[in-house]
Scaffold this motif. Structure first.
Motif, short mmCIF file in Angstrom:
data_model
loop_
_atom_site.label_atom_id
_atom_site.label_comp_id
_atom_site.label_asym_id
_atom_site.label_seq_id
_atom_site.Cartn_x
_atom_site.Cartn_y
_atom_site.Cartn_z
N GLY A 5 5.72 -20.39 -17.38
CA GLY A 5 5.86 -20.51 -18.83
C GLY A 5 6.14 -21.92 -19.31
N ARG B 205 6.45 -31.64 -18.43
CA ARG B 205 7.84 -31.77 -18.91
C ARG B 205 8.86 -31.75 -17.78
NH1 ARG B 205 5.51 -33.70 -22.75
NH2 ARG B 205 5.25 -32.63 -24.76
N ARG C 221 11.32 -33.33 -15.28
CA ARG C 221 11.96 -34.62 -15.01
C ARG C 221 12.06 -34.81 -13.50
NH1 ARG C 221 17.74 -36.77 -17.50
NH2 ARG C 221 16.52 -37.07 -19.41
N VAL D 10 12.63 -32.45 -18.95
CA VAL D 10 12.94 -33.69 -19.67
C VAL D 10 14.10 -33.55 -20.66
CG1 VAL D 10 10.66 -34.76 -19.45
CG2 VAL D 10 11.11 -33.19 -21.37
N ASP D 11 14.43 -32.31 -21.04
CA ASP D 11 15.54 -32.10 -21.97
C ASP D 11 16.87 -31.94 -21.22
OD1 ASP D 11 15.13 -29.63 -20.86
OD2 ASP D 11 15.00 -28.53 -22.76
N THR D 12 16.87 -32.15 -19.91
CA THR D 12 18.01 -32.02 -18.99
C THR D 12 18.34 -30.58 -18.63
OG1 THR D 12 19.92 -31.93 -20.50
CG2 THR D 12 19.08 -34.14 -19.95
N SER D 13 17.63 -29.63 -19.23
CA SER D 13 17.80 -28.22 -18.83
C SER D 13 17.35 -28.07 -17.39
CB SER D 13 16.89 -27.33 -19.68
OG SER D 13 17.60 -26.62 -20.63
N VAL E 243 20.93 -29.95 -26.37
CA VAL E 243 19.88 -29.41 -25.50
C VAL E 243 19.33 -28.07 -26.03
CG1 VAL E 243 19.29 -28.73 -23.14
CG2 VAL E 243 20.80 -30.70 -23.53
N TYR F 190 15.68 -27.38 -27.87
CA TYR F 190 14.78 -26.35 -27.35
C TYR F 190 14.32 -25.43 -28.47
CZ TYR F 190 12.78 -22.90 -24.18
OH TYR F 190 11.90 -22.06 -23.52
N PRO G 126 7.62 -23.50 -27.70
CA PRO G 126 7.85 -23.39 -26.26
C PRO G 126 7.79 -24.72 -25.51
CG PRO G 126 5.60 -22.78 -26.76
CD PRO G 126 6.24 -23.14 -28.06
N ASP G 127 7.67 -25.81 -26.23
CA ASP G 127 7.67 -27.13 -25.58
C ASP G 127 9.12 -27.57 -25.37
OD1 ASP G 127 6.71 -29.42 -24.46
OD2 ASP G 127 5.85 -30.25 -26.30
N ARG G 128 9.28 -28.65 -24.63
CA ARG G 128 10.61 -29.24 -24.44
C ARG G 128 10.57 -30.70 -24.87
NH1 ARG G 128 14.20 -26.24 -21.22
NH2 ARG G 128 13.23 -24.53 -20.09
N LEU G 129 11.67 -31.16 -25.42
CA LEU G 129 11.79 -32.50 -25.94
C LEU G 129 12.48 -33.40 -24.92
CD1 LEU G 129 11.31 -33.80 -28.83
CD2 LEU G 129 13.74 -33.36 -29.24
N ASP G 130 11.98 -34.61 -24.76
CA ASP G 130 12.67 -35.58 -23.89
C ASP G 130 13.95 -35.99 -24.61
OD1 ASP G 130 13.54 -37.64 -22.29
OD2 ASP G 130 11.51 -38.32 -21.84
N CYS G 131 15.10 -35.54 -24.07
CA CYS G 131 16.36 -35.70 -24.81
C CYS G 131 17.08 -37.02 -24.54
CB CYS G 131 17.28 -34.53 -24.55
SG CYS G 131 16.81 -33.07 -25.48
N ASP G 132 16.60 -37.80 -23.58
CA ASP G 132 17.24 -39.08 -23.28
C ASP G 132 18.75 -38.91 -23.06
OD1 ASP G 132 17.32 -41.79 -22.78
OD2 ASP G 132 17.62 -42.32 -24.89
N LEU G 133 19.09 -37.87 -22.32
CA LEU G 133 20.49 -37.61 -21.97
C LEU G 133 20.59 -37.68 -20.45
CD1 LEU G 133 21.14 -34.56 -24.33
CD2 LEU G 133 22.16 -36.84 -24.53
#
Lengths: 384, 384
Positions: A160, A165, A167, A250-253, B265, B269, B274-281
Motif C-alpha cells: 500500500g 517514500r 527513507r 520519509v515522514d519518519t513513520s 507525523v 500523514y 495515501p502519500d507520505r510527506l518528507d517531514c525533515d525530522l
C-alpha cells in the motif's frame, strides 16, 4: 484453486508449505515436488499430496524412489533437470523455492523464465544472481515474493506504500547464539554451540549462518536486490526476533511486521498475497513476552557481516564467490575440519584470490561459484 | 495545492498543523482558522498565514480581535456559528479538527455535511456521536482520517490490507504518569503530578485524561467507530509510546506503526494520505532508546478504562454522558475542587443517574451532553 510446485519439499520450508496446504485443501493443490536426497519423506509426500511430478536431485537414489513409488500415478525425474521440470511445469501457478544453497539457482531461474510467480525462500538465488534473475522476472512480468521472515516483513510493510517514500529499511537480526560472546569466547565455540539458535528451528547450514551472522549478510544482499540497490539498509540486532524487520518512510513513520517465529506465516503470505490466510495459529502475547531490545551490530566480532557489505558494494561475481566459499566453509566446520573462527577467514582468503568478472548470465555466476568452491577446497587441503 | 481549514488553530494540533504547512508552502494553503479564546496567537496566525476567514469561539473577545486585525483582509466571525463557517468554507479541501472536547462536535459535523475530507484529532466527535457522524460521512462520500497517533497508527497499518482480515486491533497506552502507582499512592496525587506526561507534550485536559487513562478509554470508543464495532480491540500498556498501535491479522502477522513522539507525523500523514510527506525530522534511533515493554492494563487501578468499556457496550447516549461528565470532572480537578480519585467517581455517579436514550441525531447527543454537564455540576455542588 492455486496450483503449487515446491522446490525443496523435504526441507524446512517445504514441510511448512505442505502444512499450510494441508490446512487449506480448498485453496491449494500440489502439482510438483522436488527434493534433494530424502527418499523416505519424498515418498510419503507423493503418496499424500499426489503431485503430477516428483524430482529427486540425488540421482543415485532415483531407482530406489522409482521402486518405492511403483504403481503410483506420478512422473519421477532426477538431477537438476528434474528440479527444472518441476519449476516449469505448465499447470503450476506458483513455485515455492525452498532449496538450500546455490542448488536453488537454476530451478528458480527456470521458474521465472516459465513465467511462474516465485515465492523465494532460497536467498542464494538473489545473492549470487540478483541481476540475472530480476532482469528475467521483468522480461516475463513475474512477481518475486520473498518468504524469508525478514524480507516478508519488509514486503508486508511496503504493502500500500510508494517505494519512493522509503527513507531506509531496518533489517533485524537475532544476533544468533554468540550475540554477547567476546572475541575470546568465540575461539572455543563448538559445532553443537553453533547449532543452538535462540529463536528459530531451521536446517544446519542456515543455523550456522545465523551464528556467524553470514545469514544476515546474505539477507542484506538479497534485500538490496529486492527493494532497490540505492535503498539504505541498516541492520539492527534485536535478540528476541519478534519484530521481523521494518521500513522507515520519509515522514519518519516506521512500519514494522511482528509475530510468532513460525515460517508458516510468511509462507502463507507469499501464497495468498495480497490477501491473508487465516492461519489458525496462536496470537503473539505481547504482555507475556519479555522486553524488546535493540543494539547496533558489531562488524568486528562478526566479520561475515563486514564481508557481505564489502562484496555488495563491489558487486560483479564477488557475492557469488562469498556465497560459495561460505557453503564450503560451513560444511568444513560441520565436518569438524575447521574451527568456528576459520569460517570467515576461509571466505576472505577465497575472495582475495578472486578476479571479479561480470555476472550478466547464469553461466557467469555458475563459473564463479565453481571457481570459488574449488579454490576454497584447495585452501582447506593446504591448511590440513 | 491543498486548501486547509483548521478547527482549533491555537491548540496543540493546530500549531503543529501550521508548522507542517509552513515547511511545505508549495503543497498547502490555509483558507480558514478557528480558535477558542487565544486572541494573541490567532492574530499572529492570521497575519502570517492570511486565511480568508478567522473564527473566535469566545465572543466576548471578538471586538478585541476585530480591532487588532483592523485593515487585514480577513472575514472575522464568532461563536459556534463561526467555527461552522470555517468548517464548511466552499474552497476548503480538508478540515483539520483539532478542538478539545465536545465543542468540536458541531463544526466537525458541519465539515462532513459540506463534503470535506475530515482529518480528525478531536476524539470526542466520534465518542459522543459516532453513529451520526459516520452516517453523514457515508451519505456524503466523505473520508475521515484519524490524527490521534494511535488511530493514525492503526489506519497506517491497515493501508493496503483488507479490513475483513483483521483478527484484532492492539491499542497501545503509555499508562500515563501513574502507571506503576498503587491504589494508595493514587490517593495523594496532585494536579502537578497529573500534568507530567512521560512521553507527549499536550494540552492540560488530554494530559489529565492520560493520567486517569480516560484518554485510552475514549480512544477505545473512537477506534470502535473508526474500525468497526465488531472488531476486537485490546489495550496494551507500552510505557515507552514508541509503538503507536498495531493490527493483528488473521495470519497472526502484526503490523505496527512506530516512531518519534511528534504529532506532526500523523498530522502530515492525514494531510497527504495515501502519500507520505518528507517531514525533515530525525529518525527514531532504535539502538539508543531503552527496551520496549508491554503489560496488561489494570481496570481496577484505572476505573475510567472500565467505564469506557461499559458505556461502549451499552451504547446509546451513554458515551456522550461519560465524555461530558469527564470534562466537568477534569476541570473540577484542575480547579482543585475535587481530588484525582474523585474524577471516576463523579463520572460513574453521573452515568448511574442517566436514562439512556437513542443517539440518532446531533440534537440527541447534545441533549445528553447538556444533561450530563448539569448533573455532574449538581453533584459537585452537593459534595462541596
Amino acid at each position: 484453486m492455486k496450483k503449487i510446485s515446491i522446490l525443496g519439499s523435504t526441507g524446512s520450508i517445504g514441510v511448512n508449505t505442505l502444512d499450510v496446504i494441508e490446512r487449506n485443501p480448498d485453496q491449494f493443490e500440489i502439482v510438483g515436488l522436488a527434493a534433494g536426497s530424502n527418499v523416505d519423506l519424498l515418498c510419503q509426500q507423493v503418496q499424500k499430496y499426489r503431485p503430477k511430478i516428483a524430482a529427486l536431485f540425488d540421482t543415485t537414489k532415483l531407482e530406489e524412489l522409482r521402486r518405492r513409488l511403483n504403481g503410483q500415478q506420478v512422473e519421477i525425474v532426477g538431477g537438476q533437470d528434474g528440479s527444472v521440470q518441476v519449476a516449469s511445469l505448465p499447470e503450476t501457478d506458483l513455485v515455492i523455492s525452498g532449496m538450500v544453497g546455490c542448488a536453488g539457482l537454476v530451478p528458480s531461474f527456470a521458474a521465472v523464465s516459465a513465467g511462474k510467480t516465485l515465492a523465494l525462500a532460497n536467498k542464494e538465488t538473489l545473492v549470487v544472481a540478483g541481476e540475472v534473475i530480476l532482469r528475467e522476472a521483468e522480461k516475463n512480468g513475474v512477481s518475486i515474493i520473498p518468504v524469508d521472515s525478514e524480507h516478508s516483513a519488509i514486503f508486508q510493510a511496503l504493502n500500500g506504500e510508494d517505494p519512493k517514500r522509503i527513507r531506509r529499511i531496518i533489517l533485524t537480526a537475532s544476533g544468533g547464539p554468540f550475540r554477547a560472546f567476546s572475541v575470546e569466547q568465540m575461539e572455543s565455540v563448538t559445532v553443537e554451540d553453533a547449532l543452538k539458535h535462540p529463536n528459530w528451528d531451521m536446517g544446519a547450514k542456515i543455523t550456522i549462518d545465523s551464528a556467524t551472522m553470514m545469514n544476515k549478510g546474505l539477507e542484506f544482499i538479497e534485500a538490496k536486490w529486492l527493494f532497490g540497490l540505492d535503498t539504505q539498509i541498516d541492520i539492527i540486532v534485536h535478540a528476541q526476533s519478534i519484530i521481523h524487520s521494518m521500513i522507515e518512510f520519509v515522514d519518519t513513520s516506521i512500519m514494522a511486521q511482528m509475530g510468532i517465529p513460525d515460517m508458516r506465516v510468511p509462507i502463507a503470505y507469499a501464497m495468498t498475497y495480497p490477501d491473508r490466510l487465516d492461519c489458525d495459529l496462536p496470537s503473539l502475547d505481547l504482555s507475556a513476552m519479555g522486553d524488546l531490545t535493540f543494539e547496533q551490530p558489531d562488524f568486528i566480532r562478526f566479520p561475515c557481516l563486514r564481508l557481505a557489505h564489502e562484496v555488495m558494494d563491489a558487486g560483479k561475481t564477488l557475492p557469488a564467490v562469498l556465497n560459495a566459499a561460505n557453503e564450503i566453509a560451513v560444511q568444513a566446520f560441520l565436518d569438524r575440519q575447521i574451527g568456528y573462527k576459520e569460517i570467515p577467514e576461509l571466505i576472505e582468503s577465497t575472495l582475495d584470490r578472486h578476479q571479479p568478472h561480470s555476472a550478466d548470465t547464469i553461466e557467469d555466476v555458475l563459473t564463479a561459484d565453481d571457481w570459488a568452491r574449488n579454490e576454497a577446497r584447495q585452501l582447506l587441503t593446504a591448511k590440513a
